[in-house]
Design a protein around this motif. Structure first.
Motif, mmCIF file in Angstrom:
data_model
loop_
_atom_site.group_PDB
_atom_site.id
_atom_site.type_symbol
_atom_site.label_atom_id
_atom_site.label_comp_id
_atom_site.label_asym_id
_atom_site.label_seq_id
_atom_site.Cartn_x
_atom_site.Cartn_y
_atom_site.Cartn_z
ATOM 1 N N GLN A 153 6.653 -23.863 -38.827
ATOM 2 C CA GLN A 153 6.000 -24.960 -39.544
ATOM 3 C C GLN A 153 6.685 -25.219 -40.883
ATOM 4 O O GLN A 153 6.062 -25.685 -41.828
ATOM 5 N N LEU A 154 7.982 -24.920 -40.958
ATOM 6 C CA LEU A 154 8.694 -24.974 -42.237
ATOM 7 C C LEU A 154 8.686 -26.374 -42.842
ATOM 8 O O LEU A 154 8.474 -26.525 -44.043
ATOM 9 N N ARG A 155 8.892 -27.402 -42.036
ATOM 10 C CA ARG A 155 8.872 -28.772 -42.572
ATOM 11 C C ARG A 155 7.524 -29.085 -43.207
ATOM 12 O O ARG A 155 7.450 -29.629 -44.308
ATOM 13 N N GLY A 156 6.469 -28.772 -42.483
ATOM 14 C CA GLY A 156 5.130 -29.033 -43.004
ATOM 15 C C GLY A 156 4.856 -28.264 -44.277
ATOM 16 O O GLY A 156 4.263 -28.795 -45.223
ATOM 17 N N LYS A 157 5.296 -27.015 -44.325
ATOM 18 C CA LYS A 157 5.086 -26.195 -45.524
ATOM 19 C C LYS A 157 5.886 -26.756 -46.703
ATOM 20 O O LYS A 157 5.393 -26.777 -47.833
ATOM 21 N N LEU A 158 7.123 -27.200 -46.446
ATOM 22 C CA LEU A 158 7.928 -27.777 -47.526
ATOM 23 C C LEU A 158 7.289 -29.061 -48.053
ATOM 24 O O LEU A 158 7.234 -29.278 -49.271
ATOM 25 N N LYS A 159 6.787 -29.907 -47.159
ATOM 26 C CA LYS A 159 6.100 -31.121 -47.597
ATOM 27 C C LYS A 159 4.854 -30.773 -48.406
ATOM 28 O O LYS A 159 4.561 -31.408 -49.420
ATOM 29 N N GLU A 160 4.149 -29.748 -47.963
ATOM 30 C CA GLU A 160 2.954 -29.300 -48.681
ATOM 31 C C GLU A 160 3.315 -28.859 -50.099
ATOM 32 O O GLU A 160 2.612 -29.182 -51.062
ATOM 33 N N MET A 161 4.432 -28.143 -50.242
ATOM 34 C CA MET A 161 4.854 -27.680 -51.570
ATOM 35 C C MET A 161 5.295 -28.854 -52.448
ATOM 36 O O MET A 161 5.044 -28.854 -53.657
#
Length: 191
Positions: free
Chosen positions: A128-136
């Protein structure tokens, strides 16, 4: 003196002339048919070339319009880009620090915004790296229209970073479709 009457017989001469005239008419009509066919083929070829030329001109116009829009957009974004660069030079922006926790595939990505830690992403979240990066990015206060300068720092001597860096880079490239003004660089701090 006796006058002789001269009779000229033109029958055979007329026969020869008629035969020649017949062949002349026959071959000229064949040439006319061939010329008509060649003219139709030339017309079809010309029409095809004209359509191709119009299509190419339309493509060039579209590309020129896209390039013009890109130039206008870049000009409009120049102020935002300069502000983001100035902020980055002052230590503001977003930084991803990649740390190897153990030998192997286990790593942690610390996320800093304006020099303050706002979160972390672990290798467990790699799916879920993309989602986590967007979240950050959202947590740091960046919107999709903002100019964002992001840095990934890592130690190239650490074994786990070899596999993690491409994953993070691919995830960032994936979110650049949404964050069109996201500029990203990697810094290897190994000696």
């Amino acid at each position: 003196m006796k006058v002789r009457e001269i009779i000229l017989d033109f029958t055979s001469l007329l026969d020869v002339v008629m035969i020649i005239l017949f062949f002349f008419v026959l071959y000229s009509s064949l040439d006319a048919e061939n010329a008509a066919e060649k003219a139709k083929a030339a017309e079809a070829s010309y029409t095809e070339m004209q359509e191709q030329n119009e299509k190419e001109q339309q493509e060039w116009r579209e590309k020129a319009d896209e390039e013009w829009d890109r130039i206008l957009s870049a000009d409009a974004n120049a102020g935002k880009n300069q502000q983001a660069l100035s902020a980055y030079n002052e230590g503001k922006g977003i930084t991803f620090n990649l740390h190897e926790v153990e030998k192997g595939d286990v790593w942690t990505l610390s996320v800093l915004a304006d020099g303050k830690r706002i979160g972390k992403i672990s290798s467990d979240d790699a799916c879920q790296l993309r989602g986590k990066l967007k979240e950050m990015l959202e947590k740091a206060g960046y919107g999709t229209e903002d100019v964002v300068i992001a840095t990934l720092t890592f130690n190239g001597n650490d074994y786990g970073t070899e596999a993690a860096v491409p994953k993070v880079e691919n995830a960032v490239m994936g979110i650049q479709r949404e964050y069109k003004n996201l500029y990203f660089t990697t810094i290897n701090i190994s000696k």
